[in-house]
Design an enzyme around this catalytic site. Structure first.
Site, PDB file in Angstrom:
ATOM      1  N   CYS A  99       0.887  -1.107   0.102  1.00 22.95           N
ATOM      2  CA  CYS A  99       0.129   0.191   0.040  1.00 22.95           C
ATOM      3  C   CYS A  99       0.905   1.352   0.142  1.00 22.95           C
ATOM      4  CB  CYS A  99      -0.840   0.112   1.149  1.00 22.95           C
ATOM      5  SG  CYS A  99      -2.003   1.437   1.333  1.00 22.95           S
ATOM      6  N   CYS A 197      -6.384  -3.344   7.776  1.00 26.42           N
ATOM      7  CA  CYS A 197      -7.522  -2.283   7.654  1.00 26.42           C
ATOM      8  C   CYS A 197      -8.659  -2.621   7.089  1.00 26.42           C
ATOM      9  CB  CYS A 197      -6.911  -0.883   7.172  1.00 26.42           C
ATOM     10  SG  CYS A 197      -6.197  -0.855   5.509  1.00 26.42           S
TER      11      CYS A 197
END
Length: 383
Positions: A99, A197
């Site tokens: 990410c 997440c």
């Protein structure tokens, strides 16, 4: 004229303080909420809308512009699909590493600079430092417990040359929370986000079984080959795992290895089993922040986020990159020449040799090298 900074504002404690500090330091700040994932999972409602609402309140409090940028396609392709494919192949990946490379310091950075930003900023616990030769180095944060350089090793130097990390000098998370409270940002009591997440409290097992087919197989005693139980897929297990084996009573057991092709999980009840330790780790997909491999020799190595830094010698098993990238105070020319979303160092293999035996780490995890506090880069732990 003040420099224009685009800062990633997630609605959390760290990015809120980072945004406030930038404004106080006189930068022309534009906050950006990155919408990376909005899909609900069974039993879990994605909180992106609530996070965006917090980001909007913070921006209003600070009097700065907030924009919402959609990176869902990029995030799905380079982070979520990467995670699922890695588990399918028997790896245990670090999605945060990807990410940072492909989204936060990739697509976000590229768009920010295209729209006129001089710099970007994030709420990462890390620090940058300009070396005597003009290179931009990545260093661990003052708060060693929160340090996030372990997740930043695939980001190229060209990105760090134009990045601000405002909270890297804070000694503790408590200090960060107190600084948010002093500025009435309203998020100082938000809990830290743990785990992956986009999966939230659902857990990785539930998520993977929603993405991959169940495959019943055996849990095998490593020393004897005796079948102790059964599982729903070897991809659900990771080296060193102790919980979730569902083997009933008896001694605690640890996963020694998994074989996704044979769909078998091997465990041991011997907590000191040699199979749980190693002095050598093979690395693949090696990347160096500077674009140039360090000299073979001894460095500090971290194989888990917040894990102990251990001395190890690195040996190269393949020719290292011939790419020699010049250092520049202005990273724009470097970024124009090469997308930030791609690795800037040629992939290679390497081996880490530790001075003392260390616990085995699941393939797919990262091993990150440090020279003192400076993060040099790292690699993916191979099967």
């Amino acid at each position: 004229m003040s420099e224009r900074v685009f800062v990633g504002l997630s609605g959390g404690v760290d990015s809120a303080l980072a945004t406030a500090l930038l404004i106080e330091q006189g930068y022309d700040v534009t906050a950006v909420y990155m919408r990376n994932w909005s899909r609900d999972l069974p039993g879990f409602r994605c909180p992106w809308a609530e996070e965006l609402a917090d980001a909007e309140r913070i921006a209003v409090t600070l009097g700065c512009d907030l924009q919402v940028w959609d990176f869902e396609e990029e995030y799905k392709r380079t982070v979520v699909d990467y995670l699922v494919d890695s588990y399918r192949r028997g790896y245990t990946p670090n999605p945060d590493v990807m990410c940072n490379q492909t989204v936060k310091f990739g697509s976000f950075a590229e768009r920010a600079f295209a729209e006129g930003a001089d710099l970007i900023a994030t709420g990462h616990y890390a620090r940058t430092r300009r070396a005597a030769d003009g290179a931009t180095e990545l260093h661990r944060a003052a708060d060693e417990h929160k340090d996030q350089t372990y997740f930043l090793w695939r980001v190229p130097e060209a990105a760090f040359a134009r990045t601000l990390l405002p909270i890297g000098d804070y000694a503790t998370k408590a200090d960060v929370r107190a600084a948010c409270a002093e500025r009435s940002l309203g998020v100082e009591n938000k809990p830290d986000s743990d785990g992956i997440c986009f999966i939230g409290p659902v857990g990785i097992r539930t998520f993977l079984l929603d993405e991959l087919d169940r495959r019943s197989g055996d849990i095998v005693e490593y020393e004897t080959g005796r079948v102790l139980g059964h599982h729903d897929g070897a991809f659900l297990y990771t080296v060193g795992q102790r919980r979730g084996l569902d083997l009933g009573g008896g001694p605690a057991r640890y996963v020694v290895k998994t074989d996704v092709d044979a769909n078998a999980v091997y465990v041991t009840a011997d907590h000191e089993s040699p199979a749980l330790y190693t002095r050598e780790i093979e690395l693949e997909d090696v990347h160096w922040i500077s674009g140039v491999a360090p000299a073979a020799g001894e460095y500090l190595v971290r194989t888990r986020h917040t894990g102990e830094l251990r001395p190890a010698r690195i040996e190269f098993a393949a020719p290292t990159s011939s790419l020699q990238r010049g250092h520049s105070a202005d990273g724009a020319s470097l970024m124009a020449a090469e997308s930030l979303s791609e690795s800037t160092a040629e992939s290679a293999c390497a081996k880490l040799v530790f001075t003392e035996p260390v616990r085995r780490v699941a393939p797919g995890q990262s091993a990150v090298l440090y020279d003192g506090t400076r993060c040099l880069g790292g690699g993916i732990i191979a099967v």
